[in-house]
Design a protein around this motif. Structure first.
Motif, PDB file in Angstrom:
ATOM      1  N   ALA A 193      14.453  38.997 -31.322  1.00  0.00           N
ATOM      2  CA  ALA A 193      15.897  38.759 -31.232  1.00  0.00           C
ATOM      3  C   ALA A 193      16.096  37.608 -30.268  1.00  0.00           C
ATOM      4  O   ALA A 193      15.388  37.491 -29.258  1.00  0.00           O
ATOM      5  N   ASP A 194      17.049  36.751 -30.603  1.00  0.00           N
ATOM      6  CA  ASP A 194      17.372  35.653 -29.695  1.00  0.00           C
ATOM      7  C   ASP A 194      18.058  36.208 -28.450  1.00  0.00           C
ATOM      8  O   ASP A 194      18.970  37.029 -28.553  1.00  0.00           O
ATOM      9  N   VAL A 195      17.587  35.776 -27.283  1.00  0.00           N
ATOM     10  CA  VAL A 195      18.191  36.226 -26.031  1.00  0.00           C
ATOM     11  C   VAL A 195      18.777  35.074 -25.222  1.00  0.00           C
ATOM     12  O   VAL A 195      19.510  35.303 -24.267  1.00  0.00           O
ATOM     13  N   GLU A 196      18.435  33.833 -25.607  1.00  0.00           N
ATOM     14  CA  GLU A 196      19.038  32.672 -24.970  1.00  0.00           C
ATOM     15  C   GLU A 196      18.922  31.472 -25.908  1.00  0.00           C
ATOM     16  O   GLU A 196      18.037  31.418 -26.755  1.00  0.00           O
ATOM     17  N   THR A 197      19.837  30.535 -25.767  1.00  0.00           N
ATOM     18  CA  THR A 197      19.788  29.295 -26.523  1.00  0.00           C
ATOM     19  C   THR A 197      19.038  28.273 -25.679  1.00  0.00           C
ATOM     20  O   THR A 197      19.400  28.035 -24.528  1.00  0.00           O
ATOM     21  N   VAL A 198      17.998  27.702 -26.263  1.00  0.00           N
ATOM     22  CA  VAL A 198      17.140  26.772 -25.534  1.00  0.00           C
ATOM     23  C   VAL A 198      17.094  25.453 -26.290  1.00  0.00           C
ATOM     24  O   VAL A 198      16.815  25.427 -27.493  1.00  0.00           O
ATOM     25  N   SER A 199      17.352  24.352 -25.622  1.00  0.00           N
ATOM     26  CA  SER A 199      17.288  23.030 -26.250  1.00  0.00           C
ATOM     27  C   SER A 199      15.834  22.688 -26.569  1.00  0.00           C
ATOM     28  O   SER A 199      14.897  23.239 -25.983  1.00  0.00           O
ATOM     29  N   VAL A 200      15.665  21.750 -27.483  1.00  0.00           N
ATOM     30  CA  VAL A 200      14.319  21.283 -27.830  1.00  0.00           C
ATOM     31  C   VAL A 200      13.634  20.713 -26.591  1.00  0.00           C
ATOM     32  O   VAL A 200      12.449  20.981 -26.345  1.00  0.00           O
ATOM     33  N   GLU A 201      14.363  19.973 -25.805  1.00  0.00           N
ATOM     34  CA  GLU A 201      13.782  19.382 -24.595  1.00  0.00           C
ATOM     35  C   GLU A 201      13.285  20.469 -23.642  1.00  0.00           C
ATOM     36  O   GLU A 201      12.202  20.353 -23.052  1.00  0.00           O
ATOM     37  N   GLU A 202      14.080  21.524 -23.500  1.00  0.00           N
ATOM     38  CA  GLU A 202      13.675  22.626 -22.619  1.00  0.00           C
ATOM     39  C   GLU A 202      12.479  23.384 -23.188  1.00  0.00           C
ATOM     40  O   GLU A 202      11.587  23.780 -22.447  1.00  0.00           O
ATOM     41  N   MET A 203      12.446  23.568 -24.508  1.00  0.00           N
ATOM     42  CA  MET A 203      11.282  24.216 -25.126  1.00  0.00           C
ATOM     43  C   MET A 203      10.023  23.398 -24.860  1.00  0.00           C
ATOM     44  O   MET A 203       8.965  23.955 -24.556  1.00  0.00           O
ATOM     45  N   GLU A 204      10.133  22.076 -24.990  1.00  0.00           N
ATOM     46  CA  GLU A 204       8.980  21.211 -24.722  1.00  0.00           C
ATOM     47  C   GLU A 204       8.549  21.316 -23.268  1.00  0.00           C
ATOM     48  O   GLU A 204       7.357  21.401 -22.977  1.00  0.00           O
ATOM     49  N   ARG A 205       9.521  21.323 -22.362  1.00  0.00           N
ATOM     50  CA  ARG A 205       9.197  21.432 -20.937  1.00  0.00           C
ATOM     51  C   ARG A 205       8.493  22.755 -20.638  1.00  0.00           C
ATOM     52  O   ARG A 205       7.469  22.789 -19.953  1.00  0.00           O
ATOM     53  N   ARG A 206       9.016  23.849 -21.179  1.00  0.00           N
ATOM     54  CA  ARG A 206       8.443  25.171 -20.915  1.00  0.00           C
ATOM     55  C   ARG A 206       7.053  25.346 -21.524  1.00  0.00           C
ATOM     56  O   ARG A 206       6.207  26.020 -20.939  1.00  0.00           O
ATOM     57  N   SER A 207       6.848  24.763 -22.692  1.00  0.00           N
ATOM     58  CA  SER A 207       5.600  25.023 -23.417  1.00  0.00           C
ATOM     59  C   SER A 207       4.543  23.933 -23.261  1.00  0.00           C
ATOM     60  O   SER A 207       3.362  24.200 -23.471  1.00  0.00           O
ATOM     61  N   GLY A 208       4.972  22.710 -22.942  1.00  0.00           N
ATOM     62  CA  GLY A 208       4.033  21.604 -22.900  1.00  0.00           C
ATOM     63  C   GLY A 208       3.694  21.079 -24.284  1.00  0.00           C
ATOM     64  O   GLY A 208       2.779  20.286 -24.451  1.00  0.00           O
ATOM     65  N   LEU A 209       4.420  21.520 -25.316  1.00  0.00           N
ATOM     66  CA  LEU A 209       4.175  21.127 -26.693  1.00  0.00           C
ATOM     67  C   LEU A 209       5.187  20.087 -27.139  1.00  0.00           C
ATOM     68  O   LEU A 209       6.300  20.028 -26.618  1.00  0.00           O
TER      69      LEU A 209
END
Length: 151
Positions: free
Chosen positions: A128-144
């Protein structure tokens, strides 16, 4: 009976009748369609979860096998999106006998997920989605590097 255009997964079980009951108890699926043979065996079944469906059937040909019949191997996993509490859903699934492979955790892309095996070894992911995350933030969090198709 007609279905809307889209994708429906078909999942094979040794005991599809037991799978129907388990999927209802563990995940909240609802039976939509059932064809039974003269011996009350399941020839074909469909269950719904929200706007999605899944087909449930037996090992009807040499190419269709349950993970329970092939040493626990699987070539697909099934992903369920829910609205609500993933942790509570996980507890319900575990109480119904699901083997929790990965307990609930919040992912870098903003979904809370858990993974489990069902009564015959199929792998399921529930999220289930628990927060909206921008693509930039996903990249920052994952390193991908993440690419989102436009259109």
């Amino acid at each position: 009976m007609s279905n809307p255009a889209g994708l429906i997964s078909a999942v094979t079980y040794r005991d599809p009748k037991a799978a129907l009951a388990w999927l209802e108890a563990a995940f909240g699926f609802e039976l939509v369609f059932l064809i039974e043979g003269e011996d009350a065996s399941v020839a074909h079944a469909e269950m719904s979860h929200g706007a999605s469906r899944v087909m449930i059937g037996g090992e009807w040909s040499p190419a269709h096998a349950s993970p329970a019949s092939i040493g626990g191997k699987t070539t697909q996993t099934i992903h369920i999106y829910i609205e609500g509490d993933v942790d509570a859903h996980c507890q319900t699934a575990a109480a119904a006998g699901a083997e929790i492979v990965e307990p609930p955790a919040t992912q870098f892309y903003g979904a809370r997920t858990y993974r489990c095996r069902d009564l015959e070894g199929h792998l399921w992911t529930v999220s289930a989605d628990v927060e909206t995350v921008s693509v930039e933030e996903m990249e920052r969090r994952s390193g991908l590097k993440i690419t989102v198709a436009k259109g």
